[in-house]
Design a protein around this motif. Structure first.
Motif, PDB file in Angstrom:
ATOM      1  N   LYS A  50      14.680 -60.922 -51.576  1.00 32.08           N
ATOM      2  CA  LYS A  50      15.046 -59.797 -52.444  1.00 32.08           C
ATOM      3  C   LYS A  50      14.127 -59.769 -53.679  1.00 32.08           C
ATOM      4  CE  LYS A  50      19.150 -58.107 -54.898  1.00 32.08           C
ATOM      5  NZ  LYS A  50      20.535 -58.444 -55.257  1.00 32.08           N
ATOM      6  N   TYR A  52      11.073 -60.918 -53.874  1.00 30.69           N
ATOM      7  CA  TYR A  52       9.739 -60.490 -53.442  1.00 30.69           C
ATOM      8  C   TYR A  52       9.672 -58.964 -53.369  1.00 30.69           C
ATOM      9  CZ  TYR A  52       5.486 -59.885 -50.801  1.00 30.69           C
ATOM     10  OH  TYR A  52       4.236 -59.480 -50.403  1.00 30.69           O
ATOM     11  N   GLU A  53      10.678 -58.345 -52.789  1.00 32.40           N
ATOM     12  CA  GLU A  53      10.715 -56.874 -52.698  1.00 32.40           C
ATOM     13  C   GLU A  53      10.714 -56.241 -54.084  1.00 32.40           C
ATOM     14  OE1 GLU A  53      13.819 -55.054 -50.308  1.00 32.40           O
ATOM     15  OE2 GLU A  53      13.525 -56.608 -48.789  1.00 32.40           O
ATOM     16  N   GLN A  54      11.555 -56.777 -54.973  1.00 25.95           N
ATOM     17  CA  GLN A  54      11.653 -56.237 -56.344  1.00 25.95           C
ATOM     18  C   GLN A  54      10.332 -56.381 -57.089  1.00 25.95           C
ATOM     19  OE1 GLN A  54      14.078 -54.553 -57.942  1.00 25.95           O
ATOM     20  NE2 GLN A  54      15.235 -54.546 -56.052  1.00 25.95           N
ATOM     21  N   SER A  56       7.317 -56.728 -55.846  1.00 18.83           N
ATOM     22  CA  SER A  56       6.293 -55.860 -55.242  1.00 18.83           C
ATOM     23  C   SER A  56       6.412 -54.437 -55.763  1.00 18.83           C
ATOM     24  CB  SER A  56       6.416 -55.846 -53.718  1.00 18.83           C
ATOM     25  OG  SER A  56       6.170 -57.119 -53.199  1.00 18.83           O
ATOM     26  N   ALA A  57       7.612 -53.899 -55.756  1.00 22.09           N
ATOM     27  CA  ALA A  57       7.838 -52.528 -56.231  1.00 22.09           C
ATOM     28  C   ALA A  57       7.541 -52.429 -57.732  1.00 22.09           C
ATOM     29  CB  ALA A  57       9.271 -52.099 -55.942  1.00 22.09           C
TER      30      ALA A  57
END
Length: 168
Positions: A50, A52-54, A56-57
């Motif tokens: 989670k 990593y996704e945050q 990246s965005a």
């Protein structure tokens, strides 16, 4: 520090508003890193995914924001400041430092891949925390000093030009 009571022109207000949005994302990233530090076992790996996704965005949004400053605002302010003034140099250096921490986070996370363990998740998350610390101080400097300086220093024409640059 007391909040500035400067009324900003549209392009500078846009940068201020972007800080508000970026800070919300930073708060979420920080909460996830805190949870990674406190939890253990499979939860850590899920939290890291989670995170990593945050990150990246967030990194993509931050880059767009930084580009508006580095290609529009900073050169305009630099034209008004004396040759020995290091204000813009310092701002750009802080951008680079935060971007490097985010890049290190993303690179190490990708290297670790799906087989990441709890320890790696913990030490890699530190890069995200370092980026947030740099950005927290950096945003405060821009809001308390740089944006009010720009508001007072830039002409109406320059502010309009800045607005047009931001629309591209």
């Amino acid at each position: 520090m007391k909040a500035s009571n400067v009324v900003f022109s549209a392009p500078l207000q846009q940068l201020m508003d972007e800080h508000v949005s970026l800070r919300k994302d930073m708060d979420l990233i920080y909460e996830i890193t805190e949870d990674i530090e406190c939890d253990s076992g499979p939860e850590v790996i899920q939290l890291f995914a989670k995170l990593y996704e945050q990150v990246s965005a967030f990194n993509n949004m931050l880059k767009a924001h930084s580009n508006r400053e580095e290609e529009g605002l900073f050169p305009m302010i630099a034209r008004h400041l004396g040759a020995n003034d290091r204000t813009i140099e310092e701002m750009e250096s802080e951008h680079e430092k935060a971007e490097q921490h985010l890049e290190d986070f993303l690179t190490e996370a990708e290297k670790a891949g799906v087989d990441i363990d709890e320890d790696a998740a913990g030490w890699i998350a530190v890069y995200a925390v370092q980026a947030l610390a740099t950005l927290t101080q950096h945003f405060a400097k821009e809001e308390k000093m740089l944006f009010p300086l720009a508001e007072n220093m830039l002409s109406m024409d320059e502010k309009e030009e800045l607005g047009r640059l931001f629309q591209k």
